[in-house]
Write a protein that holds these residues in place. Structure first.
Motif, mmCIF file in Angstrom:
data_model
loop_
_atom_site.group_PDB
_atom_site.id
_atom_site.type_symbol
_atom_site.label_atom_id
_atom_site.label_comp_id
_atom_site.label_asym_id
_atom_site.label_seq_id
_atom_site.Cartn_x
_atom_site.Cartn_y
_atom_site.Cartn_z
ATOM 1 N N ALA A 121 0.836 -1.204 0.000
ATOM 2 C CA ALA A 121 0.000 0.000 0.000
ATOM 3 C C ALA A 121 0.868 1.251 0.000
ATOM 4 O O ALA A 121 1.990 1.253 0.505
ATOM 5 C CB ALA A 121 -0.918 0.007 1.223
ATOM 6 N N ASP A 140 -6.500 0.468 3.727
ATOM 7 C CA ASP A 140 -5.322 0.710 2.886
ATOM 8 C C ASP A 140 -5.688 0.560 1.414
ATOM 9 O O ASP A 140 -6.721 -0.014 1.079
ATOM 10 C CB ASP A 140 -4.173 -0.236 3.268
ATOM 11 C CG ASP A 140 -4.442 -1.685 2.909
ATOM 12 O OD1 ASP A 140 -4.529 -2.009 1.700
ATOM 13 O OD2 ASP A 140 -4.553 -2.518 3.829
ATOM 14 N N ASN A 141 -4.836 1.080 0.549
ATOM 15 C CA ASN A 141 -5.070 0.987 -0.890
ATOM 16 C C ASN A 141 -4.205 -0.094 -1.530
ATOM 17 O O ASN A 141 -3.875 -0.027 -2.708
ATOM 18 C CB ASN A 141 -4.819 2.338 -1.576
ATOM 19 C CG ASN A 141 -3.347 2.728 -1.574
ATOM 20 O OD1 ASN A 141 -2.534 2.144 -0.866
ATOM 21 N ND2 ASN A 141 -3.004 3.726 -2.367
ATOM 22 N N GLN A 177 -11.067 -2.067 -2.605
ATOM 23 C CA GLN A 177 -10.011 -1.172 -3.074
ATOM 24 C C GLN A 177 -8.838 -1.201 -2.093
ATOM 25 O O GLN A 177 -8.380 -0.173 -1.601
ATOM 26 C CB GLN A 177 -10.543 0.240 -3.264
ATOM 27 C CG GLN A 177 -11.623 0.326 -4.307
ATOM 28 C CD GLN A 177 -12.270 1.697 -4.377
ATOM 29 O OE1 GLN A 177 -12.134 2.518 -3.475
ATOM 30 N NE2 GLN A 177 -12.983 1.942 -5.458
ATOM 31 N N GLY A 178 -8.379 -2.383 -1.793
ATOM 32 C CA GLY A 178 -7.371 -2.635 -0.781
ATOM 33 C C GLY A 178 -8.020 -3.455 0.313
ATOM 34 O O GLY A 178 -8.923 -4.249 0.054
#
Length: 189
Positions: A121, A140-141, A177-178
Motif C-alpha cells: 500500500a 489501505d489501498n 479497493q485494498g
C-alpha cells in the motif's frame, strides 16, 4: 521496573552500537551486532507500549484514540506510507480498562504491521467513529487479502479476532479497493 529494564536495554544498544562502529572485518559479527541493536530498540518500544497500556493515567477513551492515532501516523510515515487520520475532535473522558486499551492497541498495531509487510500500500485512512462503542477503521489501498493463499504459520488475523472476542467486540476484514479492517469495541461512550 520499567526504568531498570529501559536502562539495561539502553546499555545493550549502546555497547552493540559502539562495537559495530569499530572496524570489524567479520561480516557475521557486524550483522549480529546490528541485530542486537535492532532487538534492543524493538524491546524498548514494546516495553513502552505495555507501560502505556497499564498506566492508569491513560485510562480514558481520549487517551486511547490519541495514542493509537499518533502511533499509526508515525509507524506508517517511518515506512513511507501516507496516512490520513480522521478522529472526532471532542472525545469523551470515558473510562477504558487497561486490558481493553491493550487489546485495542495491539489489534491496531497488527493491522499496521500487515499493511507494511503484505499490502504493498501507499496510502492508509485511519478513522474512528463513536456509535454505541468505538469503531476503528483502517483502510489501505494495497492489494487486499488473498484468502485462498494465506501463509500457514500466519497468526496475525487470528490474533486480532481473539483480541476482539476477549472484549466482546467484532472485527471485519473487507477487500474493498485494498483492505478495510473494522474493529468494533463495545463501550458506553
Amino acid at each position: 521496573m520499567h526504568d531498570d529494564l529501559g536502562a539495561g536495554l539502553s546499555r545493550i544498544k549502546f555497547l552493540s552500537q559502539s562495537l559495530a562502529n569499530k572496524r570489524i572485518e567479520d561480516k557475521h559479527t557486524r550483522i549480529s551486532l546490528e541485530k542486537i541493536t535492532g532487538y534492543s530498540d524493538e524491546m524498548t518500544e514494546k516495553m513502552g507500549e505495555i507501560v502505556w497500556a497499564l498506566n492508569e493515567k491513560n485510562d480514558t477513551l481520549a487517551d486511547l484514540i490519541a495514542y493509537a492515532r499518533s502511533y499509526t501516523m508515525e509507524y506508517l510515515a517511518n515506512h513511507g506510507i501516507q496516512c490520513e487520520a480522521n478522529t472526532p475532535l471532542h472525545l469523551p473522558g470515558t473510562f477504558v480498562p487497561g486490558e481493553i486499551r491493550r487489546n485495542t492497541f495491539l489489534s491496531v498495531k497488527e493491522c499496521l504491521h500487515n499493511i507494511v509487510k503484505h499490502a504493498n500500500a501507499s496510502r492508509v485512512e485511519f478513522s474512528v467513529q463513536l456509535n454505541r462503542g468505538i469503531e476503528i477503521i483502517i483502510h489501505d489501498n494495497g492489494k487486499g487479502i488473498d484468502w485462498n493463499n494465506q501463509r500457514i504459520n500466519s497468526n496475525g488475523l487470528e490474533n486480532i479476532r481473539k483480541r476482539m472476542k476477549e472484549m466482546n467486540g467484532q472485527v471485519q476484514f473487507i477487500n474493498e479497493q485494498g483492505t478495510k479492517v473494522i474493529l468494533y469495541i463495545p463501550l458506553s461512550v
